[in-house]
Design a protein around this motif. Structure first.
Motif, PDB file in Angstrom:
ATOM      1  N   LEU A 140      -1.995  -1.829  -7.683  1.00  0.00           N
ATOM      2  CA  LEU A 140      -1.971  -0.670  -6.792  1.00  0.00           C
ATOM      3  C   LEU A 140      -3.354  -0.411  -6.221  1.00  0.00           C
ATOM      4  N   LYS A 141      -4.358  -0.507  -7.055  1.00  0.00           N
ATOM      5  CA  LYS A 141      -5.726  -0.295  -6.585  1.00  0.00           C
ATOM      6  C   LYS A 141      -6.085  -1.349  -5.550  1.00  0.00           C
ATOM      7  N   LYS A 142      -5.663  -2.556  -5.825  1.00  0.00           N
ATOM      8  CA  LYS A 142      -5.941  -3.662  -4.905  1.00  0.00           C
ATOM      9  C   LYS A 142      -5.250  -3.420  -3.568  1.00  0.00           C
ATOM     10  N   GLY A 157       0.815  -1.213   0.000  1.00  0.00           N
ATOM     11  CA  GLY A 157       0.000   0.000   0.000  1.00  0.00           C
ATOM     12  C   GLY A 157       0.844   1.256   0.000  1.00  0.00           C
ATOM     13  N   GLN A 158       2.138   1.084   0.027  1.00  0.00           N
ATOM     14  CA  GLN A 158       3.027   2.262   0.031  1.00  0.00           C
ATOM     15  C   GLN A 158       3.662   2.442  -1.336  1.00  0.00           C
ATOM     16  N   GLU A 180      -4.417   5.124  -3.646  1.00  0.00           N
ATOM     17  CA  GLU A 180      -5.294   6.061  -4.353  1.00  0.00           C
ATOM     18  C   GLU A 180      -4.624   6.509  -5.641  1.00  0.00           C
ATOM     19  N   ILE A 181      -5.369   6.467  -6.691  1.00  0.00           N
ATOM     20  CA  ILE A 181      -4.816   6.875  -7.974  1.00  0.00           C
ATOM     21  C   ILE A 181      -5.354   8.243  -8.372  1.00  0.00           C
ATOM     22  N   ALA A 186      10.091 -10.555  -7.621  1.00  0.00           N
ATOM     23  CA  ALA A 186      10.290 -10.409  -6.180  1.00  0.00           C
ATOM     24  C   ALA A 186      10.397  -8.935  -5.812  1.00  0.00           C
ATOM     25  N   ILE A 187      10.529  -8.110  -6.807  1.00  0.00           N
ATOM     26  CA  ILE A 187      10.630  -6.674  -6.562  1.00  0.00           C
ATOM     27  C   ILE A 187       9.297  -6.011  -6.891  1.00  0.00           C
ATOM     28  N   PRO A 188       8.605  -5.488  -5.869  1.00  0.00           N
ATOM     29  CA  PRO A 188       7.310  -4.807  -6.100  1.00  0.00           C
ATOM     30  C   PRO A 188       7.502  -3.499  -6.848  1.00  0.00           C
ATOM     31  N   CYS A 189       8.076  -3.584  -8.014  1.00  0.00           N
ATOM     32  CA  CYS A 189       8.352  -2.368  -8.782  1.00  0.00           C
ATOM     33  C   CYS A 189       7.054  -1.648  -9.123  1.00  0.00           C
ATOM     34  N   HIS A 190       5.920  -2.328  -8.987  1.00  0.00           N
ATOM     35  CA  HIS A 190       4.642  -1.665  -9.293  1.00  0.00           C
ATOM     36  C   HIS A 190       4.330  -0.610  -8.249  1.00  0.00           C
ATOM     37  N   ARG A 191       5.078  -0.627  -7.140  1.00  0.00           N
ATOM     38  CA  ARG A 191       4.862   0.391  -6.097  1.00  0.00           C
ATOM     39  C   ARG A 191       5.750   1.600  -6.350  1.00  0.00           C
TER      40      ARG A 191
END
Length: 91
Positions: free
Chosen positions: A83-85, A24-25, A89-90, A56-61
């Motif tokens: 990210l939405k999941k 969530g960050q 907030e987008i 393994a890297i949450p690069c989506h964050r």
DNA sequence: CGTATGACGTGCA
DNA sequence: GTGCACGCCATAC
């Protein structure tokens, strides 16, 4: 602090930081660069993530500093969905 | 060693 | 508000 004196690849530092991002960050490439020790290397940060296709890297964050999405090895849509999941907030 | 590239950031039109 | 151009750092060839 774990012996940060050891001169390791800049990518290792970035990957480590990104992999430590809590759920969530979201952090911007610039923030990651700052945490990596080079506040002006946000360019290199994106390069490393792009070359390092590691799930393994949450690069989506990791997103742009202005809140926009960057890119994602699995697809931009997937990144937004995740990210939405996570509850991000987008704008 | 020098050049080219890149999932960026900021400023200006 | 959107789009374009320049500048920054690190890596690869």
């Amino acid at each position: 602090m774990e012996t940060r004196h050891t001169k390791i690849g800049f990518e290792s530092r970035v990957l480590k930081i990104v992999s430590q991002i809590p759920e969530g960050q979201t952090l911007s490439y610039k923030d990651v660069a700052v945490l990596a020790g080079s506040p002006h290397a946000y360019r290199a940060v994106g390069n490393i993530l792009n070359k390092n296709y590691d799930l393994a890297i949450p690069c989506h964050r990791v997103i742009h500093s202005d809140g926009s999405f960057g890119g994602y090895n699995r697809g931009e849509k997937q990144k937004i969905k995740i990210l939405k999941k996570e509850g991000v907030e987008i704008t």
